[in-house]
Design a protein around this motif. Structure first.
Motif, short mmCIF file in Angstrom:
data_model
loop_
_atom_site.label_atom_id
_atom_site.label_comp_id
_atom_site.label_asym_id
_atom_site.label_seq_id
_atom_site.Cartn_x
_atom_site.Cartn_y
_atom_site.Cartn_z
N PRO A 285 1.65 -15.87 21.57
CA PRO A 285 0.74 -15.30 20.56
C PRO A 285 1.03 -13.84 20.24
O PRO A 285 0.58 -13.34 19.20
N PHE A 286 1.75 -13.13 21.11
CA PHE A 286 2.06 -11.72 20.87
C PHE A 286 3.41 -11.54 20.16
O PHE A 286 3.83 -10.41 19.94
N VAL A 287 4.07 -12.64 19.82
CA VAL A 287 5.33 -12.58 19.10
C VAL A 287 5.08 -12.93 17.64
O VAL A 287 4.38 -13.90 17.33
N LEU A 288 5.64 -12.15 16.77
CA LEU A 288 5.43 -12.37 15.34
C LEU A 288 6.14 -13.64 14.89
O LEU A 288 7.33 -13.82 15.15
N ARG A 289 5.42 -14.52 14.24
CA ARG A 289 6.01 -15.76 13.75
C ARG A 289 6.93 -15.48 12.56
O ARG A 289 6.62 -14.64 11.71
N PRO A 290 8.04 -16.21 12.45
CA PRO A 290 8.94 -16.00 11.32
C PRO A 290 8.37 -16.63 10.05
O PRO A 290 7.45 -17.47 10.12
N PRO A 291 8.87 -16.28 8.89
CA PRO A 291 8.43 -16.95 7.66
C PRO A 291 8.74 -18.44 7.73
O PRO A 291 9.81 -18.84 8.18
N ALA A 292 7.79 -19.25 7.29
CA ALA A 292 7.95 -20.70 7.35
C ALA A 292 8.92 -21.16 6.26
O ALA A 292 8.62 -21.05 5.07
N GLY B 214 9.60 -25.19 8.78
CA GLY B 214 8.51 -25.63 9.64
C GLY B 214 8.92 -25.79 11.08
O GLY B 214 8.07 -25.86 11.96
N PHE B 215 10.23 -25.85 11.35
CA PHE B 215 10.74 -25.90 12.71
C PHE B 215 10.94 -24.47 13.19
O PHE B 215 11.78 -23.74 12.66
N LEU B 216 10.17 -24.06 14.19
CA LEU B 216 10.22 -22.67 14.64
C LEU B 216 11.60 -22.28 15.15
O LEU B 216 12.05 -21.14 14.95
N ILE B 217 12.30 -23.21 15.81
CA ILE B 217 13.63 -22.90 16.30
C ILE B 217 14.56 -22.54 15.15
O ILE B 217 15.33 -21.57 15.22
N LEU C 284 15.90 -18.56 13.82
CA LEU C 284 17.33 -18.28 13.64
C LEU C 284 17.61 -17.81 12.22
O LEU C 284 18.43 -16.89 12.00
N LEU C 285 16.96 -18.44 11.25
CA LEU C 285 17.15 -18.01 9.86
C LEU C 285 16.66 -16.57 9.65
O LEU C 285 17.24 -15.81 8.87
N ALA C 286 15.59 -16.20 10.37
CA ALA C 286 15.07 -14.84 10.26
C ALA C 286 15.84 -13.86 11.12
O ALA C 286 15.63 -12.64 11.01
N GLY C 287 16.71 -14.35 12.00
CA GLY C 287 17.47 -13.47 12.88
C GLY C 287 16.63 -12.82 13.96
O GLY C 287 17.02 -11.79 14.52
N ASP C 288 15.50 -13.43 14.29
CA ASP C 288 14.59 -12.88 15.30
C ASP C 288 14.85 -13.61 16.63
O ASP C 288 14.31 -14.68 16.89
N MET C 289 15.67 -13.03 17.48
CA MET C 289 16.05 -13.69 18.72
C MET C 289 14.92 -13.69 19.74
O MET C 289 14.84 -14.58 20.59
N ALA D 238 11.70 -14.10 19.01
CA ALA D 238 10.87 -15.24 18.63
C ALA D 238 11.59 -16.55 18.94
O ALA D 238 10.97 -17.53 19.35
N PHE D 239 12.91 -16.58 18.76
CA PHE D 239 13.68 -17.79 19.07
C PHE D 239 13.58 -18.13 20.55
O PHE D 239 13.36 -19.30 20.93
N ALA D 240 13.73 -17.12 21.42
CA ALA D 240 13.64 -17.36 22.86
C ALA D 240 12.25 -17.85 23.24
O ALA D 240 12.10 -18.73 24.09
N SER D 241 11.21 -17.28 22.61
CA SER D 241 9.85 -17.70 22.92
C SER D 241 9.61 -19.14 22.47
O SER D 241 9.03 -19.94 23.21
N ALA D 242 10.06 -19.48 21.26
CA ALA D 242 9.86 -20.84 20.75
C ALA D 242 10.65 -21.86 21.56
O ALA D 242 10.15 -22.94 21.88
N LEU D 243 11.87 -21.52 21.92
CA LEU D 243 12.69 -22.44 22.71
C LEU D 243 12.12 -22.63 24.11
O LEU D 243 12.10 -23.75 24.64
#
Length: 337
Positions: A172-179, A182-185, A189-194, A196-201
């Motif tokens: 909840p403390f990590v900013l979600r990427p633009p949808a 719909g797949f956060l993973i 990656l598309l947003a280049g936010d590693m 958030a990627f690590a948190s989602a994975l």
């Protein structure tokens, strides 16, 4: 091929109509009265319950309710959820990507392990590897997914502290990427936010492993059985005698001819995963359509339950149509027909 796919989808329309009618009748014979639930509670007066029932349209004859429901479904209107206050189509659209991401991850993980293990077990029939694969398959189908999920949480979250909180899809403390998908993973990656990627994975791993462990078993077993049948064929013995390499004999000719039963099993387990991830979503507080449907069922939310079942039927039809197309790609005989 396009005509074949269009024909299959058109032929599925009566099936979807039957699902709509059956589900409409089924949810109304289940225990529970939504009018009582959404009145002031069990102590509500008969007048209050009657008023709520009228506002929900439940006082009309059953055929009139069914007609209104089918007319709405034909225009894409599945009704409004009583628990969320939102249109059911909007609720399902928001939650479906979470379920699809979890299912796709579990299916990809299961395939990447089950098919190679099944092939190796068939090649080394009777060896310790073959017996280990068969034992693993037996354990996989013996443990329910909720037992595996709770066990993973207990070991990797409570005991070892390696896994993140089994709540939601991202911290909840990590900013979600633009949808985007719909797949956060994928979106991270598309947003280049590693971060958030690590948190989602990290939050996807445990529920994905719990689901994959259950469906790996049938895929491994059918791959092994199909490969054993192919490896006893004359053309495999001829390829071996001709000095062809390992890849050509076992993968190109062996696995290539053993794929049809495997594809059938993959279609069945994929359809199962889409509809049976309700337990995993509740265990891991995953905001998917399964948890949404369970909450709606407990609250006697007719529209939400009907929309969920219709969506599952549509996905099941699409998966089976995709498997038919893959049959034609894998087997030239089917493609010729």
């Amino acid at each position: 091929m396009l005509r074949h796919v269009a024909g299959r989808l058109a032929g599925a329309l009566p099936l979807l109509l039957g699902v709509c009618v059956f589900t409409f009748i089924l949810v109304r014979v289940l225990p529970g009265d939504p009018a009582v639930y959404y009145a002031t509670g069990p102590m509500a007066s008969a007048e209050e319950i009657a008023s709520v029932r009228k506002s929900l349209g439940l006082d009309r004859p059953i055929y009139a309710q069914l007609g209104s429901y089918l007319a709405g479904v034909a225009t894409g209107d599945f009704g409004r959820s009583l628990t969320t206050g939102q249109p059911v189509s909007a609720d399902l659209g928001q939650r479906l990507p979470a379920s699809l991401e979890l299912t796709a991850f579990a299916m990809g993980l299961a395939l990447s392990l089950a098919v190679p293990l099944g092939v190796l077990a068939a090649i080394t029939r009777g060896s310790w590897l073959d017996h280990s694969v068969r034992l693993l398959g037996t354990l996989g189908v013996s443990l329910p997914t909720f037992v595996t999920g709770v066990g993973l949480i207990f070991v990797f979250y409570f005991k070892l502290g390696w896994a993140p909180d089994p709540i939601d899809r991202i911290d909840p403390f990590v900013l979600r990427p633009p949808a985007v998908t719909g797949f956060l993973i994928v979106d991270t990656l598309l947003a280049g936010d590693m971060e958030a990627f690590a948190s989602a994975l990290g939050r996807l791993l445990l529920p994905g492993i719990a689901m994959a462990s259950f469906v790996m078993a049938p895929i491994m077993r059918i791959t092994r059985a199909s490969m054993l049948s192919v490896l006893s064929s004359d053309f495999i013995r001829t390829a071996r005698a001709g000095g062809f390499g390992w890849w050509t004999v076992y993968v190109r000719y062996g696995l290539g001819n053993a794929l049809l039963p495997v594809l059938t099993t993959v279609g069945l387990v994929a359809s199962y995963l889409i509809g049976a991830n309700v337990v995993i979503e509740k265990v891991f507080a995953w905001p998917g359509v399964g948890a949404y449907a369970l909450q709606a069922l407990l609250a006697a939310d007719y529209a939400a339950v009907q929309g969920y079942i219709l969506l599952m039927a549509l996905i099941f039809i699409l998966i089976n149509t995709t498997i038919d197309v893959l049959y034609a790609i894998v087997d030239p005989r089917i493609r010729a027909e």
